[in-house]
Design a protein around this motif. Structure first.
Motif, mmCIF file in Angstrom:
data_model
loop_
_atom_site.group_PDB
_atom_site.id
_atom_site.type_symbol
_atom_site.label_atom_id
_atom_site.label_comp_id
_atom_site.label_asym_id
_atom_site.label_seq_id
_atom_site.Cartn_x
_atom_site.Cartn_y
_atom_site.Cartn_z
ATOM 1 N N UNK A 5 0.614 -1.127 -0.008
ATOM 2 C CA UNK A 5 -0.001 0.210 0.306
ATOM 3 C C UNK A 5 0.762 1.268 0.151
ATOM 4 N N UNK A 6 1.973 0.821 0.514
ATOM 5 C CA UNK A 6 2.981 2.275 0.750
ATOM 6 C C UNK A 6 3.556 3.042 -0.565
ATOM 7 N N UNK A 7 3.510 1.492 -1.333
ATOM 8 C CA UNK A 7 4.498 1.981 -3.269
ATOM 9 C C UNK A 7 3.433 1.563 -3.423
ATOM 10 N N UNK A 8 2.305 2.169 -3.337
ATOM 11 C CA UNK A 8 1.686 2.267 -4.366
ATOM 12 C C UNK A 8 0.930 3.386 -4.543
ATOM 13 N N UNK A 9 1.349 3.813 -2.849
ATOM 14 C CA UNK A 9 0.725 5.199 -2.646
ATOM 15 C C UNK A 9 2.208 6.207 -3.609
ATOM 16 N N UNK A 10 3.186 6.096 -2.938
ATOM 17 C CA UNK A 10 4.408 7.092 -2.838
ATOM 18 C C UNK A 10 4.472 6.441 -5.177
ATOM 19 N N UNK A 11 3.683 5.244 -5.465
ATOM 20 C CA UNK A 11 4.302 5.368 -7.058
ATOM 21 C C UNK A 11 3.162 6.301 -7.571
ATOM 22 N N UNK A 12 2.142 6.826 -6.788
ATOM 23 C CA UNK A 12 0.718 7.606 -7.546
ATOM 24 C C UNK A 12 1.494 9.095 -7.337
ATOM 25 N N UNK A 13 2.462 9.231 -6.503
ATOM 26 C CA UNK A 13 2.275 10.721 -6.120
ATOM 27 C C UNK A 13 3.539 10.399 -7.373
ATOM 28 N N UNK A 14 4.303 9.936 -7.490
ATOM 29 C CA UNK A 14 5.527 9.674 -8.486
ATOM 30 C C UNK A 14 4.703 9.473 -10.288
ATOM 31 N N UNK A 15 3.813 9.362 -10.125
ATOM 32 C CA UNK A 15 3.258 10.070 -11.263
ATOM 33 C C UNK A 15 2.527 10.413 -11.427
ATOM 34 N N UNK A 16 2.413 11.310 -10.261
ATOM 35 C CA UNK A 16 0.923 12.500 -10.884
ATOM 36 C C UNK A 16 2.867 13.262 -10.916
ATOM 37 N N UNK A 17 3.799 13.311 -10.766
ATOM 38 C CA UNK A 17 4.975 13.928 -10.227
ATOM 39 C C UNK A 17 5.330 14.254 -12.307
ATOM 40 N N UNK A 18 5.345 13.028 -12.600
ATOM 41 C CA UNK A 18 5.692 12.893 -13.515
ATOM 42 C C UNK A 18 4.963 13.575 -14.696
ATOM 43 N N UNK A 19 3.424 13.331 -14.443
ATOM 44 C CA UNK A 19 2.612 13.711 -15.095
ATOM 45 C C UNK A 19 3.057 15.722 -15.608
ATOM 46 N N UNK A 20 2.834 15.850 -14.173
ATOM 47 C CA UNK A 20 2.886 17.516 -14.247
ATOM 48 C C UNK A 20 4.860 18.062 -15.025
ATOM 49 N N UNK A 21 5.599 17.001 -15.038
ATOM 50 C CA UNK A 21 7.079 17.685 -15.953
ATOM 51 C C UNK A 21 6.311 17.151 -17.369
ATOM 52 N N UNK A 22 5.962 16.106 -17.510
ATOM 53 C CA UNK A 22 5.348 16.323 -18.320
ATOM 54 C C UNK A 22 4.672 17.473 -19.553
ATOM 55 N N UNK A 23 3.476 17.262 -19.069
ATOM 56 C CA UNK A 23 2.656 18.879 -18.972
ATOM 57 C C UNK A 23 3.657 19.623 -19.216
ATOM 58 N N UNK A 45 10.887 7.877 -17.555
ATOM 59 C CA UNK A 45 11.302 6.995 -18.184
ATOM 60 C C UNK A 45 11.354 6.514 -16.453
ATOM 61 N N UNK A 46 12.203 6.284 -15.880
ATOM 62 C CA UNK A 46 12.792 5.749 -14.566
ATOM 63 C C UNK A 46 11.260 5.513 -13.735
ATOM 64 N N UNK A 47 9.860 6.667 -13.924
ATOM 65 C CA UNK A 47 9.103 6.736 -13.010
ATOM 66 C C UNK A 47 8.058 5.533 -14.034
ATOM 67 N N UNK A 48 8.096 5.119 -15.014
ATOM 68 C CA UNK A 48 7.069 4.371 -15.758
ATOM 69 C C UNK A 48 7.869 2.949 -15.552
ATOM 70 N N UNK A 49 9.258 2.580 -15.314
ATOM 71 C CA UNK A 49 9.773 1.794 -14.949
ATOM 72 C C UNK A 49 10.259 0.511 -13.716
ATOM 73 N N UNK A 50 9.716 2.416 -13.258
ATOM 74 C CA UNK A 50 9.558 1.367 -11.996
ATOM 75 C C UNK A 50 7.824 1.369 -11.191
ATOM 76 N N UNK A 51 7.061 1.733 -12.362
ATOM 77 C CA UNK A 51 5.428 1.101 -12.167
ATOM 78 C C UNK A 51 5.358 -0.093 -13.051
ATOM 79 N N UNK A 52 5.858 -0.217 -13.916
ATOM 80 C CA UNK A 52 6.193 -1.089 -14.610
ATOM 81 C C UNK A 52 6.277 -2.813 -13.680
#
Length: 68
Positions: A5-23, A45-52
Motif C-alpha cells: 500500500x505504501x509503495x502504491x501510494x508513493x508510485x501514485x505521487x511519482x506518476x503525478x510528478x511525472x505527469x506535471x513534468x510532461x505537461x 522514464x524512471x517513473x514508468x520503469x518503477x511502476x512497471x
C-alpha cells in the motif's frame, strides 16, 4: 499500512510528478532549456520503469499467494 500500500501510494505521487513534468515540457508558452527537457524525460522514464516493475512484482505475488 502494508508495504504494498505504501509503495502504491508513493508510485501514485511519482506518476503525478511525472505527469506535471510532461505537461510543463510540452507547453509552447513556457520556455524550457533542452537539457531540462532531457532531465524531465529521464525522470518520467524512471517513473514508468518503477511502476512497471512494481505492477509485475505485485502480479507475481498475487499469483503465487493463491488468493483468487
Amino acid at each position: 499500512m502494508t508495504i504494498e500500500q505504501f509503495r502504491s501510494e508513493m508510485i501514485g505521487y511519482a506518476c503525478g510528478a511525472g505527469k506535471a513534468l510532461m505537461e510543463l515540457s510540452v507547453k509552447p508558452d513556457i520556455k524550457i532549456e533542452p537539457e531540462q527537457v532531457r532531465k524531465n524525460v529521464a525522470t518520467i522514464l524512471v517513473i514508468l520503469t518503477e511502476v512497471t516493475d512494481f505492477l509485475q512484482e505485485l502480479s507475481s505475488t498475487n499469483n503465487c499467494s493463491g488468493s483468487d
